[in-house]
Write an enzyme that holds these catalytic residues in place. Structure first.
Site, PDB file in Angstrom:
ATOM      1  N   SER A  10       0.853  -1.188   0.000  1.00  0.00           N
ATOM      2  CA  SER A  10       0.000   0.000   0.000  1.00  0.00           C
ATOM      3  C   SER A  10       0.886   1.234   0.000  1.00  0.00           C
ATOM      4  CB  SER A  10      -0.909   0.001   1.230  1.00  0.00           C
ATOM      5  OG  SER A  10      -1.730   1.154   1.239  1.00  0.00           O
TER       6      SER A  10
ATOM      7  N   HIS B 247      -1.966   7.325  -5.019  1.00  0.00           N
ATOM      8  CA  HIS B 247      -2.219   6.135  -4.208  1.00  0.00           C
ATOM      9  C   HIS B 247      -2.077   4.907  -5.089  1.00  0.00           C
ATOM     10  CE1 HIS B 247      -5.389   3.007  -3.393  1.00  0.00           C
ATOM     11  NE2 HIS B 247      -4.720   2.955  -2.256  1.00  0.00           N
TER      12      HIS B 247
ATOM     13  N   ASN C  42      -2.141   0.377  -4.542  1.00  0.00           N
ATOM     14  CA  ASN C  42      -2.016  -0.835  -3.741  1.00  0.00           C
ATOM     15  C   ASN C  42      -2.348  -2.050  -4.588  1.00  0.00           C
ATOM     16  OD1 ASN C  42      -4.809  -2.163  -2.968  1.00  0.00           O
ATOM     17  ND2 ASN C  42      -5.142   0.044  -2.871  1.00  0.00           N
ATOM     18  N   THR C  43      -1.727  -3.162  -4.257  1.00  0.00           N
ATOM     19  CA  THR C  43      -2.112  -4.455  -4.806  1.00  0.00           C
ATOM     20  C   THR C  43      -2.063  -5.446  -3.662  1.00  0.00           C
ATOM     21  OG1 THR C  43       0.161  -5.013  -5.479  1.00  0.00           O
ATOM     22  CG2 THR C  43      -1.252  -3.994  -7.148  1.00  0.00           C
TER      23      THR C  43
ATOM     24  N   HIS D 116      -3.293   7.814 -17.126  1.00  0.00           N
ATOM     25  CA  HIS D 116      -4.279   6.826 -17.574  1.00  0.00           C
ATOM     26  C   HIS D 116      -3.740   6.001 -18.747  1.00  0.00           C
ATOM     27  CE1 HIS D 116      -8.035   7.443 -15.271  1.00  0.00           C
ATOM     28  NE2 HIS D 116      -7.499   8.631 -15.013  1.00  0.00           N
TER      29      HIS D 116
END
Length: 297
Positions: free
Chosen positions: A119, A133, A135-136, A167
């Site tokens: 995270s 931000h 997280n995985t 993106h």
């Protein structure tokens, strides 16, 4: 009893730790590179490391992780990159939280769980540089396993070209796995990172996915790795481009007010924050995402 899923757990936890190492090294290198522009006279920031443990009532081993936080750097005002691998038995509240969104066979009879992930939240010194931000994670119970995660950009002063570039990298990471992933997970991020009581998004989005279990663990793990690998190419060029840009007191005020939105979201709506506190993980690690300073009007 032999755990048939032990090899997958070991691989996933090792991957999240390696990703942490790579990101921390890249962020410290960016600190070293900032030798001109605002705050370049400060010492280059470095991560402070602290081991974390999941708390249990009887003091038994329930896993833990590594909390890595840099404060007051040249580029990063506060950035945390945490990894963990925890296990134990889910309490009633955590069980309800999971089953509310996903049917987990046998969870009531066997509440064991294992979870590992990374995270990251970065709050920048320069108001023109976006917060971010990422997280995985992988989650396991005796009846199911799944992956989740994503990245989203949170500028207080938006630059459309930065949003488009961020993106584009995420789309390139998604498309080789499934051309439908990016539009699906972009929409999911738009819905998830929304602050209902403010009637606005907390940033400019990215991708978000949860409960990913296609039945092919290798494929789902490979996709999660791609999401993790995409983070630095998506974010680092933006931070590098904006780190030397001059700012005003009004820009800083805008940044602090925007950080208030970030804090509100994470404390009221974020699933990871709720789950971490419900399962007795180290509260400082769970709340690492909060900005060092924020303002409300």
């Amino acid at each position: 009893m032999t755990d048939p899923f032990a090899p997958q757990k070991t691989r996933a936890a090792a991957w999240f730790r390696q990703l942490r190492d790579d990101i921390c090294a890249a962020f410290e290198a960016l600190e070293d590179a900032h030798t001109d522009g605002p705050l370049s006279d400060l010492p280059a920031g470095r991560f402070e490391l602290r081991e974390t443990r999941r708390g249990t009532a009887d003091g038994s081993d329930a896993g833990g992780g590594l909390m890595s936080v840099m404060r007051g750097g040249r580029v990063f005002e506060k950035v945390g990159v945490n990894v963990s691998a925890v296990h134990g038995a889910l309490g009633d509240r955590a069980q309800r939280s999971l089953t509310a969104r996903k049917e987990i066979p046998g969870l009531a009879e066997d509440p064991r769980f294992w979870a590992s992930g990374i995270s990251l939240v970065a709050h920048m010194q320069n108001p023109h540089a976006p917060a971010v931000h990422m997280n995985t994670r992988m989650f396991w119970t005796p009846g199911a396993w799944w992956f989740g995660g994503g990245s989203d950009l949170n500028p207080c002063i938006e630059y459309s070209e930065d949003t488009a570039a961020f993106h584009a990298v995420l789309k390139d990471a998604c498309d080789p796995h499934d051309p439908g992933f990016y539009p699906r997970f972009k929409e999911w991020a738009d819905d998830y990172f929304y602050i209902p009581h403010r009637k606005r998004a907390r940033g400019v989005g990215g991708i978000f996915y949860d409960d990913l279990c296609s039945g092919d663990w290798e494929a789902d793990f490979a996709f999660t790795q791609s999401v993790g690998r995409a983070f630095l190419p998506a974010f680092l060029p933006l931070a590098d481009k904006r780190r030397t840009q001059a700012w005003t007191e009004a820009d800083k005020e805008t940044q602090l007010i925007h950080r208030g939105l970030y804090a509100e979201y994470n404390l009221v709506y974020d699933r990871g924050t709720k789950f971490g506190l419900e399962t007795s993980h180290d509260p400082d690690a769970v709340l690492m995402s909060l900005p060092p300073f924020a303002r409300w009007v």
